[in-house]
Motif scaffolding. Structure first.
Motif, PDB file in Angstrom:
ATOM      1  N   VAL A 143       0.707  -1.182   0.120  1.00 53.09           N
ATOM      2  CA  VAL A 143      -0.105   0.079   0.102  1.00 53.09           C
ATOM      3  C   VAL A 143       0.941   1.268  -0.138  1.00 53.09           C
ATOM      4  N   PHE A 144       2.119   1.228   0.454  1.00 50.16           N
ATOM      5  CA  PHE A 144       2.959   2.463   0.603  1.00 50.16           C
ATOM      6  C   PHE A 144       3.648   2.369  -0.960  1.00 50.16           C
ATOM      7  N   THR A 145       2.927   2.870  -1.745  1.00 52.04           N
ATOM      8  CA  THR A 145       3.639   3.108  -2.951  1.00 52.04           C
ATOM      9  C   THR A 145       4.718   4.017  -2.957  1.00 52.04           C
ATOM     10  N   ALA A 146       4.874   4.792  -2.299  1.00 48.87           N
ATOM     11  CA  ALA A 146       5.970   5.850  -2.204  1.00 48.87           C
ATOM     12  C   ALA A 146       7.334   5.151  -2.539  1.00 48.87           C
ATOM     13  N   ASN A 147       7.232   3.977  -1.877  1.00 46.12           N
ATOM     14  CA  ASN A 147       8.583   3.161  -1.940  1.00 46.12           C
ATOM     15  C   ASN A 147       8.635   2.334  -3.083  1.00 46.12           C
ATOM     16  N   GLU A 149      10.572   7.066  -3.610  1.00 41.63           N
ATOM     17  CA  GLU A 149      10.057   8.413  -3.255  1.00 41.63           C
ATOM     18  C   GLU A 149      10.112   8.595  -1.950  1.00 41.63           C
ATOM     19  N   GLY A 150      10.141   7.462  -0.947  1.00 45.25           N
ATOM     20  CA  GLY A 150      10.133   7.681   0.374  1.00 45.25           C
ATOM     21  C   GLY A 150      11.327   8.345   0.812  1.00 45.25           C
ATOM     22  N   ASP A 151      12.259   8.334   0.059  1.00 45.55           N
ATOM     23  CA  ASP A 151      13.626   8.928   0.416  1.00 45.55           C
ATOM     24  C   ASP A 151      14.290   9.808  -0.729  1.00 45.55           C
ATOM     25  N   GLU A 194      11.754  -8.239   4.108  1.00 51.26           N
ATOM     26  CA  GLU A 194      10.411  -8.292   4.351  1.00 51.26           C
ATOM     27  C   GLU A 194       9.697  -7.707   3.126  1.00 51.26           C
ATOM     28  N   ARG A 195      10.340  -6.509   2.519  1.00 54.95           N
ATOM     29  CA  ARG A 195       9.686  -5.930   1.389  1.00 54.95           C
ATOM     30  C   ARG A 195      10.129  -6.089   0.140  1.00 54.95           C
ATOM     31  N   GLN A 196      11.108  -7.059   0.044  1.00 52.66           N
ATOM     32  CA  GLN A 196      12.010  -7.209  -1.138  1.00 52.66           C
ATOM     33  C   GLN A 196      10.996  -7.923  -2.240  1.00 52.66           C
ATOM     34  N   LYS A 201       1.433  10.682   2.459  1.00 54.08           N
ATOM     35  CA  LYS A 201       2.457  10.771   1.443  1.00 54.08           C
ATOM     36  C   LYS A 201       3.009   9.214   1.111  1.00 54.08           C
ATOM     37  N   CYS A 202       3.242   8.562   1.961  1.00 56.42           N
ATOM     38  CA  CYS A 202       3.726   7.167   1.809  1.00 56.42           C
ATOM     39  C   CYS A 202       2.627   6.527   1.188  1.00 56.42           C
ATOM     40  N   LEU A 203       1.284   6.730   1.092  1.00 55.41           N
ATOM     41  CA  LEU A 203       0.320   5.844   0.405  1.00 55.41           C
ATOM     42  C   LEU A 203       0.084   6.193  -1.182  1.00 55.41           C
ATOM     43  N   PRO A 235      18.741   5.105   7.841  1.00 56.63           N
ATOM     44  CA  PRO A 235      17.945   3.907   8.280  1.00 56.63           C
ATOM     45  C   PRO A 235      17.879   3.030   7.115  1.00 56.63           C
ATOM     46  N   ARG A 236      17.490   3.444   5.971  1.00 54.93           N
ATOM     47  CA  ARG A 236      17.030   2.463   4.753  1.00 54.93           C
ATOM     48  C   ARG A 236      17.927   2.720   3.631  1.00 54.93           C
ATOM     49  N   THR A 237      17.664   3.881   2.877  1.00 53.19           N
ATOM     50  CA  THR A 237      18.594   4.266   1.701  1.00 53.19           C
ATOM     51  C   THR A 237      19.842   4.324   2.014  1.00 53.19           C
ATOM     52  N   PHE A 244      11.836   8.360  12.258  1.00 52.73           N
ATOM     53  CA  PHE A 244      11.745   9.227  10.902  1.00 52.73           C
ATOM     54  C   PHE A 244      12.642   8.529   9.914  1.00 52.73           C
ATOM     55  N   TYR A 245      12.607   7.292   9.607  1.00 53.68           N
ATOM     56  CA  TYR A 245      13.340   6.483   8.617  1.00 53.68           C
ATOM     57  C   TYR A 245      13.386   6.683   7.318  1.00 53.68           C
ATOM     58  N   HIS A 246      12.237   7.593   6.675  1.00 47.12           N
ATOM     59  CA  HIS A 246      12.240   7.746   5.462  1.00 47.12           C
ATOM     60  C   HIS A 246      12.439   9.367   5.447  1.00 47.12           C
ATOM     61  N   LEU A 247      12.661   9.850   4.316  1.00 49.94           N
ATOM     62  CA  LEU A 247      12.834  11.182   4.305  1.00 49.94           C
ATOM     63  C   LEU A 247      11.442  12.022   4.283  1.00 49.94           C
ATOM     64  N   ASP A 248      10.217  11.162   3.764  1.00 49.03           N
ATOM     65  CA  ASP A 248       9.006  11.885   3.512  1.00 49.03           C
ATOM     66  C   ASP A 248       8.368  11.861   4.992  1.00 49.03           C
ATOM     67  N   THR A 249       8.911  11.214   6.136  1.00 51.40           N
ATOM     68  CA  THR A 249       8.310  11.184   7.298  1.00 51.40           C
ATOM     69  C   THR A 249       8.657  12.444   7.911  1.00 51.40           C
ATOM     70  N   CYS A 250       9.625  13.130   7.795  1.00 51.85           N
ATOM     71  CA  CYS A 250      10.243  14.513   8.328  1.00 51.85           C
ATOM     72  C   CYS A 250      10.495  15.672   7.465  1.00 51.85           C
ATOM     73  N   LYS A 286      -0.169   2.694  11.996  1.00 51.47           N
ATOM     74  CA  LYS A 286       0.648   1.514  12.972  1.00 51.47           C
ATOM     75  C   LYS A 286       1.638   0.904  12.147  1.00 51.47           C
ATOM     76  N   ALA A 287       1.669   0.946  10.887  1.00 53.89           N
ATOM     77  CA  ALA A 287       2.935   0.450  10.160  1.00 53.89           C
ATOM     78  C   ALA A 287       3.928   1.374   9.850  1.00 53.89           C
ATOM     79  N   GLY A 288       3.879   2.793  10.352  1.00 57.46           N
ATOM     80  CA  GLY A 288       4.600   3.640  10.146  1.00 57.46           C
ATOM     81  C   GLY A 288       4.624   4.552   8.764  1.00 57.46           C
ATOM     82  N   GLY A 289       3.301   4.675   8.494  1.00 56.35           N
ATOM     83  CA  GLY A 289       3.080   5.543   7.236  1.00 56.35           C
ATOM     84  C   GLY A 289       1.880   6.451   7.286  1.00 56.35           C
ATOM     85  N   ALA A 290       1.644   7.425   6.467  1.00 56.17           N
ATOM     86  CA  ALA A 290       0.562   8.002   6.275  1.00 56.17           C
ATOM     87  C   ALA A 290       0.379   8.619   4.989  1.00 56.17           C
TER      88      ALA A 290
HETATM   89  N1  ARG Z   1       5.848  -0.377   7.094  1.00 56.15           N
HETATM   90  C1  ARG Z   1       6.428   0.294   5.916  1.00 56.15           C
HETATM   91  C2  ARG Z   1       8.011   0.295   6.206  1.00 56.15           C
HETATM   92  O1  ARG Z   1       8.455   0.311   7.200  1.00 56.15           O
HETATM   93  C3  ARG Z   1       6.026   1.870   5.862  1.00 56.15           C
HETATM   94  C4  ARG Z   1       6.512   2.523   4.813  1.00 56.15           C
HETATM   95  C5  ARG Z   1       6.060   4.063   4.719  1.00 56.15           C
HETATM   96  N2  ARG Z   1       6.754   4.647   3.714  1.00 56.15           N
HETATM   97  C6  ARG Z   1       7.150   5.841   3.523  1.00 56.15           C
HETATM   98  N3  ARG Z   1       7.112   6.453   2.368  1.00 56.15           N
HETATM   99  N4  ARG Z   1       7.587   6.527   4.508  1.00 56.15           N
HETATM  100  O2  ARG Z   1       8.663   0.349   5.053  1.00 56.15           O
END
Ligand code: ARG
Length: 296
Positions: free
Chosen positions: A82-86, A135-137, A104-106, A278-280, A153-155, A181-187, A272-276
């Motif tokens: 659902v978090f297509t930004a990624n 785009e999350g980062d 888990e996401r690969q 923009k992540c969607l 944290p990720r990228t 705030f593990y993706h840039l689009d969270t902060c 609850k999954a860490g997104g809102a």
């Molecule tokens: N549960 C997902 C993860 O941890 C949430 C992704 C949120 N996406 C975002 N663009 N910040 O990867």
């Protein structure tokens, strides 16, 4: 001959000339199945799929008021799809496909690859050794002259040079230091009219200085911790419209003072999954351009 309909006569329409297009994934298979960020801890299987569906549909409705939306089918085993930004980062018909940090996401990579292939995009891979989460980062400044790129944290910072090569754009690295705030689009969010929203404590000192060198004080919308943890920076901004999760009255007033039209959509199930908001969604600047040009 391509079986895809030809939807565009000209190769590339300028960004501002048309309604923007976004990619979304319906939440039919959404769940919190594992913990790969601090928001997911304690929330495994705690979200309501029914409430998630209602919230997602409200977001879809708010977005389709001002934009077009393409949909990708959710796939079993990929609850975070659902978090297509990624999915990746798209610009000028080229997609830099994500290479997820967590196993888990690969599996999502192949599903998004198929969607972009079918839609006629040119796909470029980022190597597994240098994770990149789309785009999350990676967020273009609203004038398109620079690409703000998170890492930590990720990228990986090592993935950034692929982005600058693909689009011949200046990539500005921003180091994320708070695991929440593990993706840039969270902060951080570049906004129209050269404003930016950001949560300063999510960045190391030199990254913060980089942001503040670009945005003069009058253009900074500084987010406090309570709003940051409501994902206030995780906005979809189209012209004057800002679509985002519920935020404080004070921040709403502040955004309205800057002439933004604030559209709140409660997205508690996705927090609850860490997104809102923009992540969607994922921005598609050139929907089906490849299809149109390759068929002509
Ligand atoms: N549960 C997902 C993860 O941890 C949430 C992704 C949120 N996406 C975002 N663009 N910040 O990867």
């Amino acid at each position: 001959m391509s079986t895809q309909p030809i939807e565009l006569a000209a190769p590339l329409a300028p960004l501002a000339a048309s309604r923007p297009t976004y990619l979304m994934c319906p939440p039919r298979l959404y769940d919190v199945n594992y913990v790969i960020n601090p928001w997911m801890a304690g929330n495994v299987h705690s979200s309501s799929r029914e409430r998630a569906a209602q919230q997602w549909h409200r977001l879809y409705e708010a977005l389709t008021e001002v934009a077009d939306v393409e949909l990708v089918e959710p796939q079993p085993g990929s609850p975070d799809m659902v978090f297509t930004a990624n999915a990746g980062l798209e610009h000028h018909g080229i997609v830099a496909l994500s290479s997820f940090f967590h196993a888990e996401r690969q599996a999502e990579e192949q599903h998004f690859r198929h969607w972009f292939q079918d839609a006629g995009y040119t796909i470029l891979d980022i190597p597994r050794e240098t994770p990149f989460e789309g785009e999350g980062d990676a967020l273009f400044s609203t004038d398109g002259t620079r690409l703000w790129a998170g890492h930590g944290p990720r990228t990986t910072a090592a993935s950034h040079h692929y982005l600058s090569k693909i689009w011949n754009v200046e990539v500005v690295p921003l180091h994320l230091i708070d695991p929440r705030f593990y993706h840039l689009d969270t902060c951080f969010a570049p906004l129209e009219n050269n404003y930016a929203m950001y949560y300063p404590q999510a960045f190391d000192a030199s990254s913060l200085a980089t942001i503040e060198a670009f945005y003069p004080p009058s253009k900074r919308i500084i987010i406090n911790e309570p709003d940051a943890t409501r994902f206030a920076c995780n906005v979809i901004n189209i012209d004057r419209t800002i679509i985002l999760n519920d935020i404080s009255r004070e921040l709403t007033d502040q955004l309205e003072d800057h002439c933004f039209h604030v559209v709140p959509v409660s997205l508690s199930e996705f927090l609850k999954a860490g997104g809102a908001a923009k992540c969607l969604v994922m921005r598609l600047s050139a929907a089906k351009v490849g299809t149109a040009t390759s068929s002509s």
